[in-house]
Design an enzyme around this catalytic site. Structure first.
Site, PDB file in Angstrom:
ATOM      1  N   HIS A 179      -4.105  -0.774   3.647  1.00  0.00           N
ATOM      2  CA  HIS A 179      -3.015  -0.024   4.273  1.00  0.00           C
ATOM      3  C   HIS A 179      -2.437  -0.815   5.460  1.00  0.00           C
ATOM      4  O   HIS A 179      -1.221  -0.859   5.653  1.00  0.00           O
ATOM      5  CB  HIS A 179      -3.526   1.312   4.834  1.00  0.00           C
ATOM      6  CG  HIS A 179      -4.143   2.234   3.825  1.00  0.00           C
ATOM      7  ND1 HIS A 179      -5.494   2.486   3.781  1.00  0.00           N
ATOM      8  CD2 HIS A 179      -3.586   2.983   2.840  1.00  0.00           C
ATOM      9  CE1 HIS A 179      -5.751   3.360   2.820  1.00  0.00           C
ATOM     10  NE2 HIS A 179      -4.619   3.669   2.215  1.00  0.00           N
ATOM     11  N   GLN A 231      -1.438  15.234  -7.173  1.00  0.00           N
ATOM     12  CA  GLN A 231      -1.820  14.061  -7.966  1.00  0.00           C
ATOM     13  C   GLN A 231      -3.323  14.041  -8.273  1.00  0.00           C
ATOM     14  O   GLN A 231      -3.815  13.084  -8.868  1.00  0.00           O
ATOM     15  CB  GLN A 231      -1.356  12.769  -7.303  1.00  0.00           C
ATOM     16  CG  GLN A 231      -2.038  12.414  -6.003  1.00  0.00           C
ATOM     17  CD  GLN A 231      -1.317  11.279  -5.291  1.00  0.00           C
ATOM     18  OE1 GLN A 231      -0.210  11.430  -4.799  1.00  0.00           O
ATOM     19  NE2 GLN A 231      -1.948  10.110  -5.259  1.00  0.00           N
TER      20      GLN A 231
HETATM   21  P1  AMP Z   1      -3.552   5.436  -0.732  1.00  0.00           P
HETATM   22  O1  AMP Z   1      -3.808   5.872   0.688  1.00  0.00           O
HETATM   23  O2  AMP Z   1      -4.803   5.087  -1.474  1.00  0.00           O
HETATM   24  O3  AMP Z   1      -2.629   6.366  -1.468  1.00  0.00           O
HETATM   25  O4  AMP Z   1      -2.775   4.067  -0.634  1.00  0.00           O
HETATM   26  C1  AMP Z   1      -1.602   3.940   0.129  1.00  0.00           C
HETATM   27  C2  AMP Z   1      -0.966   2.607  -0.174  1.00  0.00           C
HETATM   28  O5  AMP Z   1      -1.880   1.561   0.139  1.00  0.00           O
HETATM   29  C3  AMP Z   1      -0.598   2.447  -1.651  1.00  0.00           C
HETATM   30  O6  AMP Z   1       0.636   1.764  -1.763  1.00  0.00           O
HETATM   31  C4  AMP Z   1      -1.736   1.604  -2.173  1.00  0.00           C
HETATM   32  O7  AMP Z   1      -1.379   0.826  -3.300  1.00  0.00           O
HETATM   33  C5  AMP Z   1      -2.004   0.712  -0.980  1.00  0.00           C
HETATM   34  N1  AMP Z   1      -3.351   0.159  -1.063  1.00  0.00           N
HETATM   35  C6  AMP Z   1      -4.505   0.833  -1.298  1.00  0.00           C
HETATM   36  N2  AMP Z   1      -5.542  -0.029  -1.369  1.00  0.00           N
HETATM   37  C7  AMP Z   1      -5.038  -1.271  -1.178  1.00  0.00           C
HETATM   38  C8  AMP Z   1      -5.593  -2.577  -1.131  1.00  0.00           C
HETATM   39  N3  AMP Z   1      -6.900  -2.794  -1.297  1.00  0.00           N
HETATM   40  N4  AMP Z   1      -4.764  -3.622  -0.921  1.00  0.00           N
HETATM   41  C9  AMP Z   1      -3.433  -3.424  -0.761  1.00  0.00           C
HETATM   42  N5  AMP Z   1      -2.845  -2.220  -0.776  1.00  0.00           N
HETATM   43  C10 AMP Z   1      -3.625  -1.151  -0.983  1.00  0.00           C
END
Ligand code: AMP
Length: 303
Positions: free
Chosen positions: A51, A75
């Site tokens: 993030h 979701q």
């Molecule tokens: P989430 O909080 O899991 O919904 O993720 C929020 C954003 O962070 C989304 O665009 C995810 O694809 C991105 N994200 C989550 N994990 C990673 C990671 N390891 N590397 C890069 N981006 C990430």
């Protein structure tokens, strides 16, 4: 009465917390009036380096950086991890501030889904394969993602929004949705941030017991095995090599597949175009996903 909930320590660190859409609009009005660019990083919180990489990129490019913080219930399927999804708003605010967010929008549920909410955004096809297969998380998952991201785009009206390659199918769904529904936003995608042993960072890694945390490294080993073997030109054999890596760790994948990164159609052979190799598996208490993009697959036979 102002509903602004700006208070220390995140206020000291320079980030403003807003909950209501009206507050969000008011907080964005100045930047918009002055023609400043607005960047959006949507998250479900429990921030990690993945993030933060998105926030830093947004900071480097935009005049005003908004992070949304919302664990979107639509979701999550029945029996999934909505209730136990890790949450720590205070910590997230501090990390977001350090990474350069100006504004964190953390709406309450009813702000996003008021009584009688009944509109869904469905990205046909793309949202029904891989994780969206009815046998897995199902199309409702990406319906939930597309609907909430459409709402975030409408509320923030960002010039640029950042997403992680970690969620490659989500990227494909959102790109298609933004294109189909004419959202005037540029979608930027950044590489997956990994732990030193290759495990993709994920809020859900918090569910892994130490032994499962160790086994989970097989996902990245499998993906790199596929990439390595693909250099010899045989995609089916390369996928088999990946499956062997998973099996050696006692992991039975939900899928390990090669797909076109944009339309997610299956890819049977390497023909020089980039190929997305995606994996999903339950490991102990967590359902994990990961992927690798294989580029330049033509004419790279090993010497
Ligand atoms: P989430 O909080 O899991 O919904 O993720 C929020 C954003 O962070 C989304 O665009 C995810 O694809 C991105 N994200 C989550 N994990 C990673 C990671 N390891 N590397 C890069 N981006 C990430």
């Amino acid at each position: 009465m102002s509903l602004a909930l700006t208070d220390p320590p995140h206020a000291q660190a320079g980030v403003k917390l807003v909950r209501r859409r009206s507050e969000l609009r008011a907080a964005l009005a100045g930047a918009r009036r002055e023609g400043g660019s607005i960047g959006l990083v949507p998250t479900m919180g429990w921030l990690h380096e993945g993030h933060l990489s998105l926030l830093r990129a947004a900071r480097a490019e935009c005049d005003l950086v908004v992070m949304s913080l919302f664990v979107n219930p639509t979701q999550f399927g029945p029996g999934e991890d909505l209730e136990r999804y890790p949450r720590d708003e205070q910590r997230d605010l501090e990390l977001a501030a350090e990474a350069g967010a100006d504004l964190v929008w953390a709406p309450p549920l009813e702000e996003v889904y008021p009584d009688g909410f009944s509109t869904q955004v469905e990205v046909g096809g793309l949202g029904e394969v891989l994780c969206g297969d009815p046998e897995r998380r199902g199309p409702a998952h990406f319906r939930g993602v597309a609907t909430v991201v459409a709402k975030l785009f409408n509320a923030v009206q960002p010039d640029v929004a950042w997403f992680g390659q970690k969620d490659a199918q989500q990227v494909a769904v959102i790109r298609r949705m933004a294109r189909d529904l004419d959202f005037p936003v540029r979608i930027e995608v950044l590489p997956t941030v990994r732990e030193p042993d290759g495990l993709a960072m994920s809020s859900r890694n918090a569910y892994l017991e130490p032994a499962d945390r160790e086994r989970a490294t097989a996902l990245w080993r499998a993906l790199t095995a596929v990439e390595r073997e693909a250099r010899s030109g045989e995609l089916a054999a390369a996928l088999e090599a990946g499956r062997r890596e998973l099996a050696a760790a006692g992991i039975e994948p939900e899928y390990l597949e090669a797909r076109d990164p944009e339309d997610l159609t299956p890819v049977g052979e390497l023909d020089g175009r980039p190929v997305l190799v995606a994996v999903a598996s339950r490991v102990g208490g967590a359902r994990l996903i990961d992927n690798i993009l294989i580029h330049d697959t033509e004419g790279e036979a090993p010497t």
